[in-house]
Design an enzyme around this catalytic site. Structure first.
Site, PDB file in Angstrom:
ATOM      1  NE  ARG A 181       6.426   4.401  -3.021  1.00  0.00           N
ATOM      2  CZ  ARG A 181       6.754   3.241  -3.600  1.00  0.00           C
ATOM      3  NH1 ARG A 181       7.871   3.134  -4.298  1.00  0.00           N
ATOM      4  NH2 ARG A 181       5.972   2.196  -3.489  1.00  0.00           N
ATOM      5  CB  SER A 230       0.631   5.027   0.528  1.00  0.00           C
ATOM      6  OG  SER A 230       0.004   3.857   0.075  1.00  0.00           O
ATOM      7  CD  GLU A 300       4.688   6.583   0.057  1.00  0.00           C
ATOM      8  OE1 GLU A 300       4.178   7.076  -0.982  1.00  0.00           O
ATOM      9  OE2 GLU A 300       4.627   5.377   0.322  1.00  0.00           O
TER      10      GLU A 300
END
Length: 306
Positions: A181, A230, A300
């Protein structure tokens, strides 16, 4: 005396606006105003806006699809460049590879359509990704399922970056450091174009696979409510959603922000959430999971203006 925004602004190709609410430009639909905002449609307009900000010692913040950011309620100082109008793709087949050149503001759904039409595997993972192509590179966007490919690094060929000096620098995929990520090595600058490629090996079942994957996501994720996707990175050896769920945090609410009843790694906007509400929910989840499970959850989400 020249005003802070400057008389030069009258002679710009690009329109620069003041005090524009940024919430509509994010998938969470929260956040305060940009001090200055521009929506460039061309590389020349991006360069012009960057130069305008540099002359006034203003920080430049790039906002792509707005799907993985949390913007502070007080907004963002300086110039915010929203790249959603800076879009377009070119497609060609060369030496057994499907090659796509995409401007950074192009949506991932546009890539999905191209790969789907060619019946190629990247369509499957792209079907689960919101936002734009530039953001896909910045975040090395990917999915949790065991698809191949499952991350942006696997389909990226090269990246072009507008540097602070106004020059364009091109990086090959191997010159960028790709991690979970995140990507590094191309900064500082603004990603302006991305080259993508995949072997031309059509799979006639891809359309059905995409339909089934979308059906599964709709049943398991709160895609009908504003969220950023998410929120937390999956810790080594764990699934963030399972940690949150087993900590009995589904449905936990502060103000208008709630840990989704459908998927514990989503925080949804019930309709009147503020960035502060969301941040407090994030911090409560982290504190609770650490206390009960001994695992420190990392986000994230990119925080802007905090």
């Amino acid at each position: 005396m020249e005003s802070r925004d400057g008389s030069l602004r009258k002679n710009l190709m690009i329109e620069i606006k003041e005090k524009i609410n940024l919430a509509p430009y994010t998938s969470w639909l929260v956040g305060g105003p940009a001090e200055f905002l521009a929506l460039p449609k061309s590389l020349d307009e991006i360069k012009e806006a960057q130069e305008w900000a540099q002359k006034r010692n203003l920080k430049v913040t790039v906002l792509g699809g707005g799907s993985n950011v949390l913007i502070a309620d007080q907004g963002i100082p300086g110039l915010v460049l929203v790249l959603k109008n800076f879009n377009g793709t070119q497609v060609m087949e060369e030496q057994g590879q499907l090659k796509i050149t995409a401007l950074s503001g192009s949506s991932k759904s546009e890539l999905l359509k191209i790969f789907l039409k060619a019946k190629l595997a990247p369509a499957l993972f792209l079907a689960g990704l919101p936002g734009d192509v530039g953001g896909g590179v910045v975040m090395n966007a990917g999915v949790g399922e065991s698809f191949k490919p499952r991350e942006f690094v696997e389909i990226t060929d090269w990246v072009e970056v507008l540097k602070p000096d106004g020059k364009i620098q091109k990086y090959s995929q191997s010159e960028i450091q790709w991690t979970y990520r995140h990507s590094n090595g191309w900064q500082p600058g603004i990603i302006t174009a991305v080259g993508l490629k995949w072997p031309v090996q059509p799979d006639p079942t891809i359309l059905d696979q995409v339909k089934q994957a979308n059906k599964t996501r709709l049943s398991k994720q709160p895609l009908d409510m504003p969220s950023c996707g998410s929120v937390f990175v999956n810790p080594q050896g764990h699934k963030a959603a399972q940690l949150i769920d087993s900590s009995h945090l589904k449905g936990f609410t502060i103000g208008g922000a709630q840990v989704s009843q459908k998927h514990a790694n989503f925080i949804v906007n019930l309709g009147n959430a503020t960035a502060s509400d969301i941040l407090q929910v994030i911090e409560h989840v982290q504190k609770t999971v650490l206390a009960l499970k001994g695992v420190q959850l990392q986000t994230e989400v990119v925080r802007l203006g905090f």
